[in-house]
Design an enzyme around this catalytic site. Sequence first.
Site, PDB file in Angstrom:
ATOM      1  N   CYS A  86       0.849  -1.200   0.000  1.00  0.00           N
ATOM      2  CA  CYS A  86       0.000   0.000   0.000  1.00  0.00           C
ATOM      3  C   CYS A  86       0.886   1.251   0.000  1.00  0.00           C
ATOM      4  O   CYS A  86       1.790   1.381   0.823  1.00  0.00           O
ATOM      5  CB  CYS A  86      -0.896  -0.014   1.235  1.00  0.00           C
ATOM      6  SG  CYS A  86      -1.791   1.537   1.499  1.00  0.00           S
ATOM      7  N   GLN A 210      -1.566   9.265  17.010  1.00  0.00           N
ATOM      8  CA  GLN A 210      -2.045   9.666  15.685  1.00  0.00           C
ATOM      9  C   GLN A 210      -1.275   8.938  14.578  1.00  0.00           C
ATOM     10  O   GLN A 210      -0.086   8.623  14.726  1.00  0.00           O
ATOM     11  CB  GLN A 210      -1.877  11.175  15.496  1.00  0.00           C
ATOM     12  CG  GLN A 210      -2.719  12.024  16.436  1.00  0.00           C
ATOM     13  CD  GLN A 210      -4.154  12.177  15.980  1.00  0.00           C
ATOM     14  OE1 GLN A 210      -4.614  11.499  15.064  1.00  0.00           O
ATOM     15  NE2 GLN A 210      -4.883  13.062  16.633  1.00  0.00           N
ATOM     16  N   TYR A 239      -8.417  14.263  27.898  1.00  0.00           N
ATOM     17  CA  TYR A 239      -8.217  13.254  26.843  1.00  0.00           C
ATOM     18  C   TYR A 239      -6.756  13.349  26.372  1.00  0.00           C
ATOM     19  O   TYR A 239      -6.483  13.434  25.174  1.00  0.00           O
ATOM     20  CB  TYR A 239      -9.147  13.478  25.654  1.00  0.00           C
ATOM     21  CG  TYR A 239     -10.614  13.647  25.976  1.00  0.00           C
ATOM     22  CD1 TYR A 239     -11.468  12.543  26.034  1.00  0.00           C
ATOM     23  CD2 TYR A 239     -11.153  14.909  26.193  1.00  0.00           C
ATOM     24  CE1 TYR A 239     -12.824  12.699  26.310  1.00  0.00           C
ATOM     25  CE2 TYR A 239     -12.504  15.075  26.471  1.00  0.00           C
ATOM     26  CZ  TYR A 239     -13.340  13.968  26.521  1.00  0.00           C
ATOM     27  OH  TYR A 239     -14.675  14.133  26.787  1.00  0.00           O
ATOM     28  N   GLU A 260      -6.495  11.061  31.278  1.00  0.00           N
ATOM     29  CA  GLU A 260      -6.792  10.107  30.209  1.00  0.00           C
ATOM     30  C   GLU A 260      -7.326   8.835  30.858  1.00  0.00           C
ATOM     31  O   GLU A 260      -6.787   8.376  31.878  1.00  0.00           O
ATOM     32  CB  GLU A 260      -5.520   9.815  29.412  1.00  0.00           C
ATOM     33  CG  GLU A 260      -5.576   8.628  28.483  1.00  0.00           C
ATOM     34  CD  GLU A 260      -6.626   8.788  27.394  1.00  0.00           C
ATOM     35  OE1 GLU A 260      -7.387   7.831  27.176  1.00  0.00           O
ATOM     36  OE2 GLU A 260      -6.660   9.860  26.761  1.00  0.00           O
ATOM     37  N   CYS A 337     -11.627  15.538  15.456  1.00  0.00           N
ATOM     38  CA  CYS A 337     -11.608  14.767  14.211  1.00  0.00           C
ATOM     39  C   CYS A 337     -12.997  14.680  13.596  1.00  0.00           C
ATOM     40  O   CYS A 337     -13.211  13.939  12.639  1.00  0.00           O
ATOM     41  CB  CYS A 337     -11.038  13.364  14.458  1.00  0.00           C
ATOM     42  SG  CYS A 337     -11.997  12.376  15.632  1.00  0.00           S
TER      43      CYS A 337
END
Length: 378
Positions: A86, A210, A239, A260, A337
């Site tokens: 990929c 990420q 978070y 978190e 997001c």
Amino acid sequence: MECGYYDRDLCRSCTVIEVPYERQLDRKQRLVRDLVDPHGAPRWLEPVASAEAGFRNKAKMVVAGTVGAPTLGILDGARGTDLRDCPLYPEPLTRALHALAEFVARVRLLPYDVARRRGELKHLLVTVNPEGRLMVRFVLRSTRQLPKIRDSMDLLRELVPAASVVSVNLQPEHKAVIEGPEEILLTERSELVMSVNGIGLRVRPRSFFQTNTAVTERLYAQAADWVRAADPASVWDLYCGVGGFALHVADPAREVVGTEISEEAVASARDTARSLGLPDSGPGSVRFLADDAAATPADLPGTPELAIVNPPRRGLDTSLCAWLEGSPVRHAVYSSCNARTLARDLARMPSLRPVEARLLDMFPHTGHYEVAVLLRRA
């Protein structure tokens, strides 16, 4: 970007790959602006573009095929489609996937057959850091083939010499969940160091990070710029994950607290803070707590001058929006997001007005993105 898998109709994960990249970026910018602007019409900074290929630092590969000829990629029904080449993966990751396929075949690990609910090896999860070092995780249905992997570690080191962290994750259930709650380390090292803007963030096997390291650097740098300009004496990073935002805004005159719910991520964040020599109390401190972000305001004394929130796609809990709205927090940085839940949350916090915003394209060739917004109390 050219992709042979897409051209042969073998993989359609990159849903807008046929759209020129500049147009992809423009579409995302218009989408997030249309959703955010009604809540304050912030000044929009230039979007942060990504490399079009080779940007992903993680591969989540379904293992299928046969004992001697495994496929690493996705499932087409019950049949495996191999996606080792990929173009989204950088060269060190592609090289590792080919070597791992050879390892699986030579050790004769049995791929899991979804249709028959038989077999053992379900997924291979591989993460690469900017220096080319790797974290390799074998997701098994049970411990039956764990001894095969453990006894073949010398072969694994020979085939994948860049593997710093190797583990087995156990996922016994037959459902669409990639990994389970139990992790068995097979190496002395338990963390992969992801260098981001000169900060070596520690990432454990079950910690979230990420998928686009270069754009993540820009995201953390943008938040750090906003915090530096606001110059708060105290910051809460809700978070916080492995501590990316919190560690980027550390300052000798500032107290930073990150929370978190994932204990693994908090352990990673604490390890990074210790490696940087940061105290965990008093001025200049960075402290991390394993706690639900929505419950954090009730668990900590006082109120920060600035809050950073980086929730999952579902956005902030109603209770956290209510607390932020009613608190004396002067500024907030919201990294999202999902601009739809971001817009919903902005409507719940009308006293915190967007003043500056930026689109950061973590996910080229898809409809996904990250958007960061600086909020200031009106």
